[in-house]
Design a protein around this motif. Structure first.
Motif, short mmCIF file in Angstrom:
data_model
loop_
_atom_site.label_atom_id
_atom_site.label_comp_id
_atom_site.label_asym_id
_atom_site.label_seq_id
_atom_site.Cartn_x
_atom_site.Cartn_y
_atom_site.Cartn_z
N TRP B 56 6.96 1.60 5.97
CA TRP B 56 5.83 0.69 5.84
C TRP B 56 6.28 -0.73 6.13
CZ3 TRP B 56 5.11 -3.16 1.86
CH2 TRP B 56 6.24 -3.34 1.06
N ALA B 57 5.34 -1.67 6.07
CA ALA B 57 5.67 -3.09 6.18
C ALA B 57 4.54 -3.89 5.56
CB ALA B 57 5.87 -3.49 7.64
N THR B 58 4.86 -5.07 5.06
CA THR B 58 3.81 -5.90 4.44
C THR B 58 2.76 -6.31 5.47
OG1 THR B 58 5.07 -7.92 4.82
CG2 THR B 58 5.37 -6.86 2.69
N PRO B 62 -2.83 -0.64 7.19
CA PRO B 62 -2.99 0.73 6.70
C PRO B 62 -1.86 1.16 5.76
CG PRO B 62 -3.08 0.64 9.11
CD PRO B 62 -2.79 -0.74 8.65
N CYS B 63 -0.64 0.62 6.00
CA CYS B 63 0.50 0.95 5.13
C CYS B 63 0.26 0.42 3.72
CB CYS B 63 1.80 0.33 5.65
SG CYS B 63 2.20 0.72 7.34
N VAL B 64 -0.19 -0.82 3.63
CA VAL B 64 -0.41 -1.46 2.34
C VAL B 64 -1.51 -0.72 1.58
CG1 VAL B 64 -1.21 -3.58 1.23
CG2 VAL B 64 0.47 -3.70 3.10
N ALA B 134 4.88 4.75 15.30
CA ALA B 134 3.78 4.07 14.61
C ALA B 134 3.98 4.18 13.11
CB ALA B 134 2.45 4.70 15.02
N ILE B 135 3.64 3.10 12.39
CA ILE B 135 3.68 3.18 10.93
C ILE B 135 2.27 2.99 10.37
CG2 ILE B 135 6.08 2.54 10.64
CD1 ILE B 135 5.14 -0.29 9.93
N PRO B 136 1.95 3.60 9.20
CA PRO B 136 2.88 4.28 8.31
C PRO B 136 3.32 5.66 8.81
CG PRO B 136 0.65 4.49 7.46
CD PRO B 136 0.58 3.57 8.66
#
Lengths: 193, 167
Positions: B56-58, B62-64, B134-136
């Motif tokens: 993930w990343a801040t 979509p990750c958050v 691609a993340i997440p």
């Protein structure tokens, strides 16, 4: 029952993974709205040797890292028969910054197309930026020659050691095999219309 | 008498230093920087634990949105011996300025690691060859086997994915 649902779940996952076009496949056609309100199609590029097709957007930090490098690619390779075509596959409801008016504001010298038809899916693009080098093949088709990253140093352009995309174009120019034809890069997952 | 007041003041100042040091220490432990090799060593264990690794990343919306899934009580009740590792792909220059304040603000309880790698093409395949980058993205490890998922997961989907590693 539990096993069946698990199997179905795995099957659904594998379908997602299978969707991407492969190197050597015919490049899917598209005709999409450009920021100058005209429509741009892959067919418009028949006179070129190839097209640097980049799925990118405004909001993603990785797309921002590569913005200058994408502009440079266009100015360096347009005259050599490899112009850039950028496609934004994101819905502005999910990312306001990726809305059409913000695309217009960029003022790029290359087409910046709004993908409200899901062309990203035909290519199997999953993230921004995601690059597909298309090579002219026969009279009216393009084939996919390279898929992946622009280079090996997303966060710092000054630390690039391997220019994957440029090396692929140079290989085509020299009549040698593209190597590698597929690279992996980190990017923001696409949130489509 | 004078001396003992001075002494206790000295002790107070000293313990303040120690405390500050302690906090800084626990704090930096929360965001250890790891290479992919170090990460894989950590999760490839023969101890029957289930490791859920989420990339993930801040800066990734979509990750958050997905993060609460990994700290849900229901998840940790569902799967005992579960260890969550939230591997951040934030930029190293943003560790102090963005990542650490984000962890603090959101009172994140699961362990956060910061990935220390340069060229994604060198390590994405080591996580899973089907990963586009691609993340997440989430991988589950148990006793040297793993299952991988690209994209967001809700709690139900995460539990289904965990199920697949037991068979």
């Amino acid at each position: 029952m539990r096993k069946i649902s698990t199997l179905l779940f795995m099957f659904a996952l594998s379908l997602v993974a299978m969707a991407q076009v492969q190197v050597g496949d015919v490049a899917p056609a598209f005709k999409l709205l450009n920021t100058d309100y005209t429509e741009v199609a892959l067919d418009d590029y028949k006179a070129q040797e190839g097209v640097i097709l980049i799925f990118t957007c405004n909001h993603c930090p990785y797309a921002k890292f590569y913005e200058e490098r994408i502009k440079q690619l266009h100015s360096a390779y347009k005259s050599q028969g490899f112009p850039v075509v950028a496609i934004n596959p994101n819905d502005s409801v999910k990312y306001k910054e990726d809305g059409f008016s913000y695309m217009v504001d960029k003022g790029y010298e290359f087409p910046y197309l709004l993908d409200n038809e899901g062309i990203y899916k035909a290519y199997g693009a999953t993230k921004t930026p995601h690059v597909f080098l298309l090579l002219k093949s026969g009279a009216d088709k393009f084939k996919v020659g390279y898929i992946g990253a622009i280079d090996d140093s997303p966060q710092d352009a000054s630390e690039v050691q391997l220019k994957y995309l440029e090396n692929a174009i140079k290989a085509v120019k020299n009549g040698t095999a593209i190597n590698p034809t597929l690279t992996k890069a980190i990017g923001c997952s696409i949130k489509p219309f | 008498m004078q001396l003992s007041v001075f002494d206790s003041m000295k002790r107070m100042v000293l313990s303040l230093f120690v405390l500050t040091g302690l906090f800084t220490h626990t704090y930096s432990q929360q965001v250890e920087e790891v290479t992919i090799k170090q990460l894989l060593q950590r999760v490839n264990q023969q101890n029957d634990s289930v490791y859920v690794v989420n990339f993930w990343a801040t800066w990734c919306g979509p990750c958050v949105e997905e993060l609460p899934v990994f700290s849900a009580d229901e998840l940790h009740q569902y799967q005992k011996h579960l260890k969550v590792l939230l591997v951040s792909l934030d930029f190293k220059s943003q560790k102090e300025k963005t990542l650490i304040p984000f962890i603090r603000q959101n009172k994140m309880e699961q362990e956060v690691l910061l990935l220390n790698e340069r060229n994604p093409n060198d390590w994405v395949d080591l996580i899973n060859p089907s990963w586009s980058g691609a993340i997440p993205a989430t991988v589950i490890y148990k006793n040297s086997s793993s299952v991988f998922h690209e994209g967001e997961l809700n709690l139900h989907e995460l539990k289904e994915l965990i199920k697949t590693i037991h068979h």
